[in-house]
Design a protein around this motif. Structure first.
Motif, PDB file in Angstrom:
ATOM      1  N   SER A  68       0.818  -1.213   0.000  1.00 21.22           N
ATOM      2  CA  SER A  68       0.000   0.000   0.000  1.00 21.22           C
ATOM      3  C   SER A  68       0.854   1.266   0.000  1.00 21.22           C
ATOM      4  O   SER A  68       0.306   2.370   0.129  1.00 21.22           O
ATOM      5  N   ILE A  70       2.730   2.511   2.256  1.00 22.51           N
ATOM      6  CA  ILE A  70       2.663   3.241   3.519  1.00 22.51           C
ATOM      7  C   ILE A  70       4.053   3.179   4.160  1.00 22.51           C
ATOM      8  O   ILE A  70       4.581   2.089   4.392  1.00 22.51           O
ATOM      9  N   GLU A 110      -5.725  10.069   6.315  1.00 27.49           N
ATOM     10  CA  GLU A 110      -6.339   8.966   5.566  1.00 27.49           C
ATOM     11  C   GLU A 110      -5.392   7.774   5.512  1.00 27.49           C
ATOM     12  O   GLU A 110      -5.826   6.627   5.590  1.00 27.49           O
ATOM     13  N   THR A 111      -4.099   8.053   5.379  1.00 26.70           N
ATOM     14  CA  THR A 111      -3.101   6.980   5.372  1.00 26.70           C
ATOM     15  C   THR A 111      -3.064   6.297   6.731  1.00 26.70           C
ATOM     16  O   THR A 111      -2.978   5.075   6.813  1.00 26.70           O
ATOM     17  N   ALA A 113      -5.542   6.057   8.853  1.00 24.96           N
ATOM     18  CA  ALA A 113      -6.762   5.241   8.953  1.00 24.96           C
ATOM     19  C   ALA A 113      -6.622   3.959   8.126  1.00 24.96           C
ATOM     20  O   ALA A 113      -7.051   2.885   8.559  1.00 24.96           O
ATOM     21  N   LYS A 114      -6.020   4.066   6.951  1.00 24.61           N
ATOM     22  CA  LYS A 114      -5.810   2.881   6.112  1.00 24.61           C
ATOM     23  C   LYS A 114      -4.857   1.912   6.792  1.00 24.61           C
ATOM     24  O   LYS A 114      -5.085   0.690   6.779  1.00 24.61           O
ATOM     25  N   ALA A 115      -3.801   2.421   7.412  1.00 30.46           N
ATOM     26  CA  ALA A 115      -2.848   1.560   8.120  1.00 30.46           C
ATOM     27  C   ALA A 115      -3.540   0.808   9.262  1.00 30.46           C
ATOM     28  O   ALA A 115      -3.287  -0.376   9.481  1.00 30.46           O
ATOM     29  N   GLU A 116      -4.445   1.487   9.954  1.00 29.29           N
ATOM     30  CA  GLU A 116      -5.182   0.825  11.033  1.00 29.29           C
ATOM     31  C   GLU A 116      -6.092  -0.271  10.470  1.00 29.29           C
ATOM     32  O   GLU A 116      -6.189  -1.358  11.037  1.00 29.29           O
ATOM     33  N   ARG A 117      -6.764   0.007   9.347  1.00 29.55           N
ATOM     34  CA  ARG A 117      -7.604  -1.024   8.709  1.00 29.55           C
ATOM     35  C   ARG A 117      -6.759  -2.228   8.307  1.00 29.55           C
ATOM     36  O   ARG A 117      -7.165  -3.372   8.496  1.00 29.55           O
ATOM     37  N   LEU A 118      -5.582  -1.965   7.741  1.00 31.19           N
ATOM     38  CA  LEU A 118      -4.693  -3.064   7.339  1.00 31.19           C
ATOM     39  C   LEU A 118      -4.229  -3.863   8.556  1.00 31.19           C
ATOM     40  O   LEU A 118      -4.118  -5.091   8.491  1.00 31.19           O
ATOM     41  N   LYS A 121      -7.004  -6.117   9.278  1.00 27.60           N
ATOM     42  CA  LYS A 121      -7.193  -7.108   8.213  1.00 27.60           C
ATOM     43  C   LYS A 121      -6.081  -8.148   8.196  1.00 27.60           C
ATOM     44  O   LYS A 121      -6.311  -9.306   7.829  1.00 27.60           O
TER      45      LYS A 121
END
Length: 151
Positions: A68, A70, A110-111, A113-118, A121
């Protein structure tokens, strides 16, 4: 394509004895842990299951973050396994991964938040977690933050 992993084990007696396992780079003494009435020499199945789940999780998370794009300054993990003992029956109940993910500065919320979702997951994407599914509850409780700027 199948990947074959092999392990050799030697055991020196009864329940409270010790043994040794060797599988690739893993070479260690084994026994039942002291809290479970054993000699506490080397590692044990409980630690090894936790180790397998934790290493699979952190490697999976690192790969997902890399894919991603990140930027990560540091990634550490505390993992906890809970074994229940009822009527002298030992049952591995749960594994909780608590990663601390510090993102390099200059990235967006936003990055983050995406890192937390990953990070959440990665737990269900890990091969070991999938192997445990239906038997051991595995969860992730990530903390994701930005690196502090040097003053």
């Amino acid at each position: 394509m199948n990947h074959i992993f092999r392990l050799k084990a030697d055991w020196n007696g009864g329940r409270n004895s010790t043994g040794r396992i060797e599988s690739g780079q893993l070479q260690t003494d084994i026994s039942i842990p002291e809290p479970m009435g054993g000699p506490g020499v080397g590692t044990n199945p409980d630690e090894m299951l936790l180790g397998a789940a934790a290493t699979c999780y952190i490697i999976t998370l690192a790969a997902m973050l890399e894919r991603s794009s990140i930027e990560v300054e540091s990634l550490t993990l505390d993992a906890e396994g809970v074994v229940d003992v009822t009527d002298n029956i030992f049952t591995y109940r749960s594994i909780t991964h608590r990663p601390l993910l510090v993102l390099a500065g200059g990235q967006s919320e936003e990055t983050l938040a995406k890192a937390e979702r990953l990070a959440r997951k990665a737990e269900s994407s890990c091969m070991i977690t999938r192997a445990l599914q239906g038997n051991v509850e595995v969860s992730a409780e990530p903390t994701v933050t930005f690196a502090q700027k040097a003053h």
